[in-house]
Scaffold this motif. Structure first.
Motif, short mmCIF file in Angstrom:
data_model
loop_
_atom_site.label_atom_id
_atom_site.label_comp_id
_atom_site.label_asym_id
_atom_site.label_seq_id
_atom_site.Cartn_x
_atom_site.Cartn_y
_atom_site.Cartn_z
N GLY A 138 16.66 -85.91 114.49
CA GLY A 138 16.79 -87.35 114.50
C GLY A 138 17.98 -87.87 115.27
N SER A 139 18.71 -87.02 115.97
CA SER A 139 19.83 -87.45 116.81
C SER A 139 19.97 -86.45 117.95
N PRO A 140 20.64 -86.84 119.04
CA PRO A 140 20.75 -85.95 120.20
C PRO A 140 21.42 -84.62 119.86
N ALA A 141 20.67 -83.55 119.88
CA ALA A 141 21.18 -82.23 119.47
C ALA A 141 21.30 -81.32 120.68
N MET A 142 22.27 -80.42 120.62
CA MET A 142 22.44 -79.40 121.66
C MET A 142 22.02 -78.06 121.10
N THR A 143 21.68 -77.14 121.99
CA THR A 143 21.29 -75.79 121.60
C THR A 143 22.27 -74.80 122.19
N VAL A 144 22.83 -73.93 121.33
CA VAL A 144 23.91 -73.03 121.72
C VAL A 144 23.56 -71.62 121.26
N PRO A 145 23.90 -70.57 122.01
CA PRO A 145 23.72 -69.21 121.51
C PRO A 145 24.40 -69.06 120.15
N LEU A 146 23.71 -68.46 119.21
CA LEU A 146 24.17 -68.43 117.83
C LEU A 146 25.57 -67.86 117.68
N GLY A 147 25.83 -66.69 118.28
CA GLY A 147 27.14 -66.07 118.16
C GLY A 147 28.24 -66.95 118.70
N ASP A 148 27.98 -67.62 119.82
CA ASP A 148 28.97 -68.51 120.41
C ASP A 148 29.26 -69.69 119.49
N LEU A 149 28.20 -70.22 118.87
CA LEU A 149 28.39 -71.36 117.97
C LEU A 149 29.18 -70.96 116.74
N GLN A 150 28.92 -69.78 116.20
CA GLN A 150 29.68 -69.31 115.05
C GLN A 150 31.14 -69.07 115.41
N ALA A 151 31.38 -68.59 116.63
CA ALA A 151 32.76 -68.38 117.08
C ALA A 151 33.50 -69.70 117.17
N VAL A 152 32.83 -70.72 117.70
CA VAL A 152 33.44 -72.04 117.81
C VAL A 152 33.70 -72.63 116.42
N ALA A 153 32.75 -72.41 115.50
CA ALA A 153 32.88 -72.97 114.15
C ALA A 153 33.84 -72.17 113.28
N GLY A 154 34.22 -70.98 113.72
CA GLY A 154 35.13 -70.15 112.93
C GLY A 154 34.46 -69.47 111.75
N THR A 155 33.15 -69.24 111.84
CA THR A 155 32.43 -68.59 110.74
C THR A 155 31.91 -67.21 111.14
N SER A 156 32.50 -66.62 112.16
CA SER A 156 32.05 -65.29 112.58
C SER A 156 32.27 -64.26 111.49
N GLY A 157 33.37 -64.39 110.75
CA GLY A 157 33.67 -63.43 109.70
C GLY A 157 32.64 -63.43 108.59
N THR A 158 32.22 -64.59 108.16
CA THR A 158 31.20 -64.67 107.10
C THR A 158 29.78 -64.65 107.65
N ASP A 159 29.65 -64.89 108.96
CA ASP A 159 28.35 -64.82 109.64
C ASP A 159 27.32 -65.71 108.93
N ARG A 160 27.62 -67.01 108.88
CA ARG A 160 26.76 -67.95 108.16
C ARG A 160 25.65 -68.49 109.05
N ALA A 161 24.47 -68.71 108.42
CA ALA A 161 23.33 -69.30 109.11
C ALA A 161 22.56 -70.18 108.12
N THR A 162 21.75 -71.07 108.67
CA THR A 162 20.93 -71.93 107.83
C THR A 162 19.67 -71.20 107.40
N PHE A 163 19.04 -70.48 108.32
CA PHE A 163 17.84 -69.71 108.04
C PHE A 163 17.95 -68.34 108.69
N VAL A 164 17.22 -67.38 108.13
CA VAL A 164 16.89 -66.15 108.84
C VAL A 164 15.37 -66.12 108.91
#
Length: 410
Positions: free
Chosen positions: A210-236
């Motif tokens: 419902g709003s302008p969204a971007m698509t990013v490689p998952l690992g890169d997005l987690q690195a930017v968000a600082g969640t690489s250690g916990t490796d969080r995702a919305t779905f598998v």
């Protein structure tokens, strides 16, 4: 003999109805317009309801995944800022190692800031995936893929590819195109640390979030968000093999991962609809009100038409016509007006839907939100033709009760 009399009576009723309509062209046109609006209210709102359901189903079909794993509930309205799956890459690797799973991959969603510099940063939802696919319908450029081994390995602390796909509206607002670079980050302060190259523009995920969204490689997005250690995702998500039963595999995975919600693609659609039950109920209410409102409007219209013809009806009653013939005269008018108004409403529906779809795509990011299957047109035409005729017959029958010679003397 009876058949002949019926034919003669029908021709007489039709002739009287046409004469009455021709006598007051202004009233006839206004009545046709009112019926047209009633038809449009039903077809447009029904198209919206159908489009909402089909949009959700289409989104999951385009994702081409058989099984969805997450923690319930996932709030779609939060633009994916909640990512309940921990150790997503490890879970995907475990799933891929199974004999009944053809492949698995996580999906994560975050809200990030994007811009070419600190002065034009904009907050946008970002979807992290392992690769883009054909359904993205790129307006320019292309997508990205991540090596299979990297896709199943723990996410890095720093972006590996530094590429992304922007929504065309975001690209236009930032005045960037394919090959240009932008900064992204989960805060204004961290956005300057990460520079990404735009490899394509597409509104694929925008139409679902419902709003302008971007698509990013998952690992890169987690690195930017600082969640690489916990490796969080919305779905598998996972695809089963050709010889495996999807429901049986889902049941087994539910036992393996008891703390997560395991759903097939069909169950995921149902879950999304349940989470939007208030919105869907509101939509159903609007459709119901449109139908009821159309019936009430039509009833009032033909009651007014019959009332305005009281002198003519009184004259016809004075020369010996029965209430049944008077009711048939008004009913025939309702049939003709309903037929014309219904056809005009159906003809106008595609134009109105096209305009609303363009507005939805430009402002909300939802493409082809309104859908018009044949059932929608049938519902609108039935309202105009059937309801209009029945209501007019009732109005005509009631009008016959006060059609008196006294009206001629006033």
């Amino acid at each position: 003999m009876n058949a002949t009399r019926a034919i003669v009576r029908t021709r007489a009723v039709a002739g009287l109805a046409l004469a009455q309509l021709r006598r007051s062209p202004g009233r006839t046109v206004l009545t046709v317009c009112a019926v047209t609006l009633a038809v449009l209210s039903v077809t447009v709102l029904a198209s919206l309801g159908v489009g909402v359901v089909e949009k959700g189903e289409q989104g999951l079909d385009s994702a081409d995944r058989d099984i969805w794993i997450s923690r319930d509930p996932v709030d779609p309205a939060a633009s994916g800022t909640e990512n309940p799956v921990v150790g997503a890459h490890g879970m995907a690797a475990e799933l891929t190692a199974r004999d009944d799973i053809a492949g698995a991959s996580p999906i994560a969603m975050y809200d990030v800031y994007v811009g070419t510099n600190e002065s034009n940063l904009r907050r946008r939802p970002a979807v992290g995936v392992q690769e883009t696919h054909e359904g993205f319908n790129f307006q320019s450029g292309g997508g990205f893929t991540v090596d299979r081994e990297i896709a199943l390995s723990p996410p890095p602390d720093e972006p590996r590819t530094s590429t992304l796909v922007l929504d065309p509206r975001t690209a236009a607002a930032l005045n960037v195109s394919v090959g240009d670079t932008v900064h992204i980050g989960t805060s204004r302060q961290t956005a300057s640390e990460y520079e990404f190259t735009v490899v394509g523009t597409s509104s694929y995920y925008s139409q679902y979030l419902g709003s302008p969204a971007m698509t990013v490689p998952l690992g890169d997005l987690q690195a930017v968000a600082g969640t690489s250690g916990t490796d969080r995702a919305t779905f598998v998500t996972a695809d089963v093999t050709a010889d495996a039963d999807r429901d049986a595999v889902a049941d087994e995975l539910a036992e393996v991962y008891p703390t997560y919600e395991v759903r097939t693609s069909g169950e995921q659609v149902e879950g999304m609809l349940e989470e939007r039950s208030v919105v869907l109920a509101s939509g159903a209410t609007l459709v119901g009100l449109a139908i009821v409102g159309g019936v009430v409007l039509t009833a009032n219209l033909f009651a007014l038409v019959a009332h305005q013809q009281r002198e003519e009806l009184a004259a016809l009653r004075a020369v010996g016509l029965s209430r049944r013939v008077l009711a048939g005269t008004i009913g025939a008018q309702g049939l003709l007006i309903g037929l014309v108004g219904g056809l005009v409403g159906l003809a106008a529906t595609p134009l109105v839907v096209l305009g609303l779809n363009r507005f939805s795509a430009a402002v909300l990011g939802f493409e082809r939100l309104l859908r018009t299957p044949l059932e929608v047109y049938a519902a609108g035409f039935a309202l105009a033709l059937c309801v209009g005729t029945v209501v007019a017959l009732v109005a005509g029958w009631r009008a016959g009760r006060y059609a008196r010679i006294a009206h001629l003397e006033q």
